[in-house]
Design an enzyme around this catalytic site. Structure first.
Site, short mmCIF file in Angstrom:
data_model
loop_
_atom_site.label_atom_id
_atom_site.label_comp_id
_atom_site.label_asym_id
_atom_site.label_seq_id
_atom_site.Cartn_x
_atom_site.Cartn_y
_atom_site.Cartn_z
N LYS A 41 0.84 -1.21 0.00
CA LYS A 41 0.00 0.00 0.00
C LYS A 41 0.87 1.26 0.00
CE LYS A 41 -3.46 -2.86 0.08
NZ LYS A 41 -4.17 -3.50 1.16
C1 LIG Z 1 -5.04 -4.64 1.71
C2 LIG Z 1 -6.52 -4.63 1.76
C3 LIG Z 1 -7.26 -4.92 2.92
C4 LIG Z 1 -6.66 -5.55 4.14
O1 LIG Z 1 -5.64 -4.89 4.68
P1 LIG Z 1 -4.56 -5.66 5.61
O2 LIG Z 1 -3.81 -4.52 6.18
O3 LIG Z 1 -3.73 -6.52 4.70
O4 LIG Z 1 -5.29 -6.46 6.62
C5 LIG Z 1 -8.63 -4.73 2.91
N1 LIG Z 1 -9.26 -4.33 1.80
C6 LIG Z 1 -8.60 -4.08 0.66
C7 LIG Z 1 -9.38 -3.63 -0.53
C8 LIG Z 1 -7.22 -4.26 0.60
O5 LIG Z 1 -6.58 -4.03 -0.56
#
Ligand SMILES: *Cc1c(COP(=O)(O)O)cnc(C)c1O
Length: 401
Positions: free
Chosen positions: A201
């Site tokens: 991210k």
């Molecule tokens: C990455 C992601 C999550 C979950 O996040 P984590 O930090 O990995 O638990 C939830 N929703 C979307 C759309 C994501 O891309």
């Protein structure tokens, strides 16, 4: 087109790959200062539940323009917290998109509630408000849109529906930190907005997440929920040094560490530059691929700015001979770390077993899934990396045309 000058033998069939090392689809970029910030915390008295938590939350809330930011141990934990704060309980329904990471819908299942999948729009692949409206029932408690690839969902339309029905909008903005919608910043729009700090991210804490909100009651519930259901306010009321505290609801240990918060905090000043670079990469891709009838490029609405977590293209299967899977394999062989976002959630076996026979069909999401390939997109990609992707996509598409 200049890619014709390179070898037309696909690496898949033993030809020379465009790259010898695999270019990933996403990755973190950390500096020595980031590492130093973590070391400083490790040498301090507080490696968790210390001062870096408040500091990171304050800076983050200010960045997105929200009153409160509450950190969590992951984006998934943050989603769970938001679903609980919205009052979602056993048997309630939450309307969401199938074109997302399974964690979005799983957060509803954690509450023994029911995710209802509404289809996405053809252009941005975000939740279609008219499809959401069709699914609203007396059991609906929340609408859970995803800002797919970094492009904000149709938030005003969804909020209009939510206000009419008296339900909460929880925006899954795991892709969209730094995104903008009708002049407003993602994180300042919905009742609650959820972010993820997974390494792919925009900003990472290793694992981590955040919920932003303007609603004080939500913020209080979120803080309690991530800390076993213990009210921090109760602690605050007691004189320091007292042992007494009260657990009032059932919560979890979903706390983010000071180590993670220091790492996140250290990247905040670079966030805008990072998003700017992603916009440049998206513009380069568009410049190169514009007009190729084999590719449908990601669409950006005039009223929105994507923050480009992903660069998902759709293969025009009417124009190419191969399937998405063949093209995917060929690109991987060329050293391009493509990915697919996403398998529609209700097609996963766990969901099939539970929702089989129910009307979950979302034709736009299902068709898009068969066409989607995410090209590499991360801030530290160089122009040469972008050129490698363009060369490889050209080589592969030419072969399959
Ligand atoms: C990455 C992601 C999550 C979950 O996040 P984590 O930090 O990995 O638990 C939830 N929703 C979307 C759309 C994501 O891309």
């Amino acid at each position: 087109m200049n890619f014709l000058s390179t070898s037309t033998d696909l690496a898949l069939f033993g030809g020379e790959p465009v790259r010898s090392d695999l270019l990933p689809y996403g990755r973190q970029s950390l500096t020595e200062d980031d590492l130093q910030a973590v070391l400083d915390v490790l040498r301090s008295d507080w490696i968790t539940t210390g001062p870096k938590i408040d500091e990171f939350e304050e800076v983050f809330a200010a960045y997105v323009g929200a009153k409160y930011a509450v950190s969590f141990s992951s984006g998934t934990a943050a989603l769970h917290g938001a679903v609980v704060a919205a009052g979602v309980e056993r048997g309630h329904e939450v309307i969401t998109t199938p074109l997302t990471f399974c964690a979005t819908a799983n957060s509803v299942l954690y509450q023994q509630a029911i995710p209802k999948f509404a289809d996405v729009t053809e252009d941005t692949l975000t939740l279609d408000p008219s499809q959401v409206e069709r699914l609203i029932s007396s059991e609906t408690k929340a609408i859970l849109p995803v800002d797919y690839a970094g492009h904000p969902a149709e938030l005003d339309e969804l909020h209009l529906l939510a206000d009419r029905e008296g339900v909460v909008v929880i925006e899954d903005a795991a892709h969209a930190l730094g995104g903008r919608y009708r002049g407003r910043s993602v994180g300042s729009i919905s009742h609650m907005t959820v972010f993820s700090f997974h390494p792919v991210k925009h900003l990472t804490t290793g694992e981590g997440g955040m919920v932003t909100t303007d609603n004080e009651a939500f913020a209080r519930q979120l803080r309690s929920f991530r800390n076993h259901g213990i009210e921090a306010d109760v602690r605050a009321r007691k004189t320091t040094g007292q042992w007494y505290y009260e657990m009032n609801t059932l919560g979890y240990n979903y706390r983010l560490t000071d180590i993670g918060c220091a790492l996140g905090l250290s990247q905040m000043p670079r966030l805008n530059k990072n998003i700017e670079r992603r916009r440049e990469i998206a513009a380069l891709y568009r410049e190169h691929f514009q007009g190729w009838d084999a590719l449908c490029l990601p669409f950006v609405r005039a009223d929105s700015d994507s923050s480009w977590h992903l660069y998902p293209v759709r293969i025009n299967l009417k124009v190419v001979r191969g399937s998405r899977d063949e093209i995917f394999q060929a690109l991987r062989a060329e050293g391009i770390g493509v990915n697919v976002h996403y398998i529609p959630v209700y097609l996963h076996p766990y969901y099939q077993e539970r929702f089989d026979g129910q009307d979950t069909s979302c034709p736009v999401a299902e068709r898009s899934y068969k066409e989607l390939i995410s090209l590499p997109m991360f801030q530290s990609m160089t122009d040469e990396d972008v050129q490698d992707v363009v060369t490889a996509v050209g080589k592969v598409i030419q072969y399959f045309s």
